[in-house]
Design an enzyme around this catalytic site. Structure first.
Site, mmCIF file in Angstrom:
data_model
loop_
_atom_site.group_PDB
_atom_site.id
_atom_site.type_symbol
_atom_site.label_atom_id
_atom_site.label_comp_id
_atom_site.label_asym_id
_atom_site.label_seq_id
_atom_site.Cartn_x
_atom_site.Cartn_y
_atom_site.Cartn_z
ATOM 1 N N ARG A 183 -39.166 65.572 31.747
ATOM 2 C CA ARG A 183 -40.211 65.948 30.665
ATOM 3 C C ARG A 183 -42.037 65.688 31.047
ATOM 4 O O ARG A 183 -41.976 64.217 31.202
ATOM 5 C CB ARG A 183 -39.555 65.312 29.247
ATOM 6 C CG ARG A 183 -38.174 66.156 29.279
ATOM 7 C CD ARG A 183 -38.854 67.563 28.839
ATOM 8 N NE ARG A 183 -37.778 68.384 28.094
ATOM 9 C CZ ARG A 183 -36.515 69.309 28.781
ATOM 10 N NH1 ARG A 183 -36.915 68.372 30.286
ATOM 11 N NH2 ARG A 183 -35.545 69.519 28.341
ATOM 12 N N HIS A 230 -42.093 73.858 36.338
ATOM 13 C CA HIS A 230 -40.625 73.454 35.775
ATOM 14 C C HIS A 230 -39.768 74.561 36.221
ATOM 15 O O HIS A 230 -38.209 75.602 35.654
ATOM 16 C CB HIS A 230 -40.641 73.955 34.417
ATOM 17 C CG HIS A 230 -39.421 73.406 33.919
ATOM 18 N ND1 HIS A 230 -39.735 72.983 32.324
ATOM 19 C CD2 HIS A 230 -38.498 73.264 33.832
ATOM 20 C CE1 HIS A 230 -39.140 72.123 31.728
ATOM 21 N NE2 HIS A 230 -37.559 72.331 32.834
ATOM 22 N N ILE A 250 -29.047 62.496 37.225
ATOM 23 C CA ILE A 250 -30.356 62.967 37.954
ATOM 24 C C ILE A 250 -30.615 62.415 38.632
ATOM 25 O O ILE A 250 -30.507 62.350 40.160
ATOM 26 C CB ILE A 250 -31.133 64.177 37.434
ATOM 27 C CG1 ILE A 250 -30.415 65.332 36.619
ATOM 28 C CG2 ILE A 250 -32.212 64.400 38.239
ATOM 29 C CD1 ILE A 250 -31.075 65.579 35.807
ATOM 30 N N GLU A 276 -46.175 72.606 28.577
ATOM 31 C CA GLU A 276 -46.019 73.938 29.404
ATOM 32 C C GLU A 276 -45.465 75.539 28.835
ATOM 33 O O GLU A 276 -45.827 75.820 27.825
ATOM 34 C CB GLU A 276 -44.766 73.194 30.011
ATOM 35 C CG GLU A 276 -44.547 72.326 30.799
ATOM 36 C CD GLU A 276 -43.137 72.319 31.367
ATOM 37 O OE1 GLU A 276 -42.412 73.151 30.673
ATOM 38 O OE2 GLU A 276 -42.978 70.819 31.622
#
Ligand code: 8YV
Length: 310
Positions: A229, A276, A150, A258
């Site tokens: 995260r 998210h 990523i 979350e």
């Protein structure tokens, strides 16, 4: 007899239909609902952020495989799974583009204040005065924390904005482009960046690494983007830095607890908040679901799952 499995988080209807066709699917992961079903569960399908809690592990004595619908494995105790001989699989690669796209979107929005401008127009404020000037993104210095798949995809996209790219990682990456500079210290990277993007894995190794020192190094003109995260950031420190203007802005897709987001952030116009949604497109969730199905069918068919982590 179809194998019995536990689906912890909902998936796309077509994926759930395929699961139902091949397995007996139980859909409540509440320990008190499981009862004697627990002993019959052979597979758990769960989200990357949700994972498998220790009480759930304990309620499933005959568990064979945990199929994570996501790339992150930090919410599953891999050591414990290994000791119990439980396989763990995930869904890498197929979500890389979406998460990197969102990182660029958050970076653009936090700099150019797109969502804030939208709120300004909708509130009917434009006829009463001009929207404040934002900050340019093209040509700025981008720091990337974590140069995995990523992180690299973010860097490739940022090159299109003629950004100067530096990164920190456990070691220099052989897959980095020659123009991407390796910086061993996260704090120095933050000091030398206009935008810092977190693309590192969650878990104990990275917990709270982006704390006060790193946030202060990024400074009052710096922007923090997190698509990894919430655990990587010391969230109370982040909130304080934003409230006190010690940090310029933030684009956040992930949070410590979350779906609870610190409400102190809600009034801040220099912060972009996302629920998210890094991998949350129809295309990517379909591809992730297909990989989960492949991992499960390989396991139950006596083959090595394509994306085995443990
Ligand atoms: C998903 C994620 O939102 O891949 C991950 O690790 O956190 C996200 O892509 C999640 O896993 C969906 O279930």
């Amino acid at each position: 007899m179809k194998p019995e499995i536990l689906l912890v988080n909902p998936m796309l209807p077509a994926i759930e239909a395929s699961l139902d066709a091949a397995y007996t699917v139980h859909r409540s992961a509440r320990i008190e609902d499981l009862g004697e079903i627990g002993a019959r569960i052979r597979a758990v399908v769960t989200g990357g952020g949700t994972g498998v809690s220790r009480p759930l592990f304990d309620a499933l004595p005959n568990l064979e495989i945990i199929a994570i619908n996501g790339v992150g494995t930090d919410a599953v105790d891999l050591e414990h799974a290994r000791n119990r001989g439980i396989r763990v699989t995930n869904t890498p690669d197929v979500l890389t583009d979406d998460v990197a796209d969102l990182a660029i979107g958050l970076m653009l929005d936090a700099s150019r204040r797109i969502a804030a401008g939208d709120r300004f127009v909708r509130a009917g404020a434009w006829p009463r005065g001009k929207f404040p000037l934002a900050r340019k993104l093209t040509g700025k210095r981008l720091g990337i924390f974590g140069l995995g798949r990523i992180g690299r995809a973010v860097a490739e996209r940022a090159a299109g904005f003629r950004m100067e790219i530096a990164y920190t990682s456990r070691r220099p990456s052989p897959e980095a482009a020659p123009s991407w500079r390796f910086e061993p210290s996260l704090e120095v990277l933050a000091r030398d960046s206009d935008v810092l993007v977190i693309a590192a894995a969650g878990g104990d190794a990275t917990r709270n690494l982006v704390g006060r020192a790193v946030l202060d190094a990024l400074g009052p003109d710096g922007i923090l983007v997190n698509v990894a995260r919430g655990s990587v950031v010391d969230e109370p420190e982040l909130v304080e830095a934003l409230l006190e203007g010690r940090l310029g802005g933030a684009g956040l897709d992930v949070f410590a607890d979350e779906p609870n987001v610190p409400t102190a952030l809600f009034p801040l116009q220099n912060v972009v908040l996302a629920p998210h949604q890094g991998s949350a497109t129809v295309e990517t969730r379909t591809a992730m679901g297909d990989l989960v199905l492949e991992n499960l069918s390989a396991h139950f068919g006596g083959r090595e799952p394509p994306m085995a982590v443990v």
